[in-house]
Design a protein around this motif. Structure first.
Motif, short mmCIF file in Angstrom:
data_model
loop_
_atom_site.label_atom_id
_atom_site.label_comp_id
_atom_site.label_asym_id
_atom_site.label_seq_id
_atom_site.Cartn_x
_atom_site.Cartn_y
_atom_site.Cartn_z
N HIS A 134 -28.30 35.12 -8.72
CA HIS A 134 -28.62 34.43 -7.40
C HIS A 134 -29.94 35.29 -7.08
O HIS A 134 -30.33 36.53 -7.73
CB HIS A 134 -27.58 34.88 -6.25
CG HIS A 134 -28.16 34.30 -5.00
ND1 HIS A 134 -28.26 35.40 -4.62
CD2 HIS A 134 -27.48 33.22 -4.68
CE1 HIS A 134 -28.94 34.14 -3.21
NE2 HIS A 134 -28.56 33.31 -3.85
N PRO A 135 -30.73 34.39 -6.69
CA PRO A 135 -32.07 34.97 -6.79
C PRO A 135 -32.46 36.60 -5.68
O PRO A 135 -33.37 37.15 -6.64
CB PRO A 135 -32.92 33.61 -6.05
CG PRO A 135 -32.04 32.70 -5.86
CD PRO A 135 -31.04 32.74 -6.44
N SER A 136 -31.55 36.19 -5.03
CA SER A 136 -31.84 37.82 -4.03
C SER A 136 -31.56 38.74 -4.50
O SER A 136 -31.87 40.18 -4.43
CB SER A 136 -31.12 37.42 -2.63
OG SER A 136 -29.90 37.38 -3.45
N PHE A 137 -29.97 38.69 -5.66
CA PHE A 137 -29.61 39.40 -6.71
C PHE A 137 -31.29 40.64 -7.80
O PHE A 137 -31.29 41.30 -7.85
CB PHE A 137 -28.19 39.28 -6.50
CG PHE A 137 -27.81 40.28 -8.05
CD1 PHE A 137 -27.24 41.63 -7.32
CD2 PHE A 137 -27.93 40.49 -9.01
CE1 PHE A 137 -26.64 43.11 -8.05
CE2 PHE A 137 -26.97 41.58 -10.30
CZ PHE A 137 -26.59 42.95 -9.71
N CYS A 138 -31.65 39.15 -7.99
CA CYS A 138 -32.73 39.69 -8.73
C CYS A 138 -33.39 39.95 -8.57
O CYS A 138 -34.37 41.13 -9.81
CB CYS A 138 -33.07 37.46 -10.10
SG CYS A 138 -31.83 37.14 -10.63
N GLN A 139 -34.07 39.52 -6.93
CA GLN A 139 -34.94 40.48 -6.90
C GLN A 139 -34.79 41.74 -6.62
O GLN A 139 -35.79 43.34 -6.58
CB GLN A 139 -35.49 39.60 -5.50
CG GLN A 139 -36.13 38.14 -5.40
CD GLN A 139 -36.05 37.59 -4.07
OE1 GLN A 139 -35.48 38.44 -2.86
NE2 GLN A 139 -36.53 36.16 -4.17
N LEU A 140 -33.56 41.91 -6.01
CA LEU A 140 -32.79 43.63 -5.92
C LEU A 140 -32.70 43.76 -6.90
O LEU A 140 -33.23 45.40 -7.16
CB LEU A 140 -31.76 43.15 -5.33
CG LEU A 140 -30.85 44.36 -4.71
CD1 LEU A 140 -31.23 45.34 -3.71
CD2 LEU A 140 -29.56 44.45 -4.59
#
Length: 309
Positions: free
Chosen positions: A140-146
């Motif tokens: 998920h994009p937010s997990f990738c950013q994390l």
């Protein structure tokens, strides 16, 4: 002299980066070759960053991490190569104490970050090949950013620890660093005291940042290889080999030289050999990464056609 006087004297001191001064006949050749590789690094990595940003088809986890890697390589080469080019071109081969401290911090921080980021990228390839139905949920994009933030924070934290310990070590009278940039093993050789504790700390943290990511990367590719052997589609096989083969090549180009430098004590490392190995992973590898990822890559070719057409 009081403590403030000592600190001021230290901060005003300059280091001499000996670099390749033992081979004066090579300096002009090295200047031209390194400048060419540096320009290739700047153009290639900027190309990937701009293309990934402009083309909506490349707004995927793989190209998000690849953009991070390209930005990282830009910073990594810029932290040491301009200084090297200045030293190769002119007679002055000095760097200020503060300049050396900043260079040491950023070279080590960005190198550590790259180890973690390459591990994250291998997990992304594992999820894409081995868990395709759950890929959009897993990455998920937010997990990738994390994951990207965690890579950068861990690298810079590790560097802060080493930089602190290295610059508290008392140095002997001469300030000649037998390297082309400020790095921990070369600076530890200037110490007047026993540095086995520093060397042990360096080896332990290097093992954490080099060996653990490498083991996890190889485990990911072991799972990918098993999944590939079960594939029936020729197109699917070609796509997997295209993306995973490129990443595995980049991993090899970065980790093998890094292990040669950081997983043995400074005293057991040939300085001349170490310089050329360091030259490879600071100059050659960052310039090859964009070529490895973009050549024969259909996504990139398609994005270029859409952008031009």
């Amino acid at each position: 002299m009081n403590d403030d006087g000592k600190k001021n004297a230290t901060s005003e001191a300059q280091f001499v980066l000996l670099g390749f001064s033992d081979w004066p006949q090579l300096e002009l050749v090295l200047f031209v070759v390194i400048l060419m590789f540096y320009l290739m690094t700047l153009i290639g990595n900027l190309f990937i960053i701009i293309l990934s940003y402009l083309d909506s088809h490349l707004h995927t986890p793989m190209y998000f991490f690849l953009s991070n890697l390209s930005f990282l390589d830009l910073c990594y080469t810029t932290s040491s190569i301009p200084q090297l080019l200045v030293n190769l071109w002119g007679p002055e081969k000095t760097i200020s104490y503060n300049g050396c401290m900043i260079q040491l911090y950023f070279v080590l921080a960005l190198g550590s970050t790259e180890c973690v980021l390459l591990m994250v990228m291998s997990y992304d390839r594992y999820a894409a090949v081995c868990r395709p139905l759950h890929y959009t949920v897993l990455m998920h994009p937010s997990f990738c950013q994390l994951l990207a933030v965690a890579s950068w924070v861990s690298g810079f934290t590790n560097s802060a620890l080493h930089s602190f310990f290295t610059f508290w070590v008392p140095l002997c009278g001469h300030r000649q660093v037998d390297h082309f940039f400020c790095e921990v093993p070369a600076l530890l050789r200037l110490s007047c005291i026993d540095t086995h504790a520093n060397e042990l700390t360096l080896m332990i943290t290097s093992s954490i940042f080099v060996l653990i990511p490498l083991i996890l990367i190889l485990s990911s590719y072991g799972a990918i290889a098993r999944a590939v052997l079960r594939m029936q589609s020729t197109t699917g096989l070609q796509k997997v080999f295209g993306t995973c083969g490129a990443h595995l090549m980049v991993v090899s180009l970065f980790f093998i030289p890094a292990m040669c430098i950081y997983l043995q004590p400074p005293s057991g490392n040939s300085q001349d050999q170490g310089k050329f190995i360091a030259l490879f992973y600071t100059v050659v590898t960052p310039s090859l990464n964009p070529l490895i990822y973009t050549l024969r890559n259909r996504d990139v070719r398609g994005a270029v056609k859409r952008l031009v057409g």
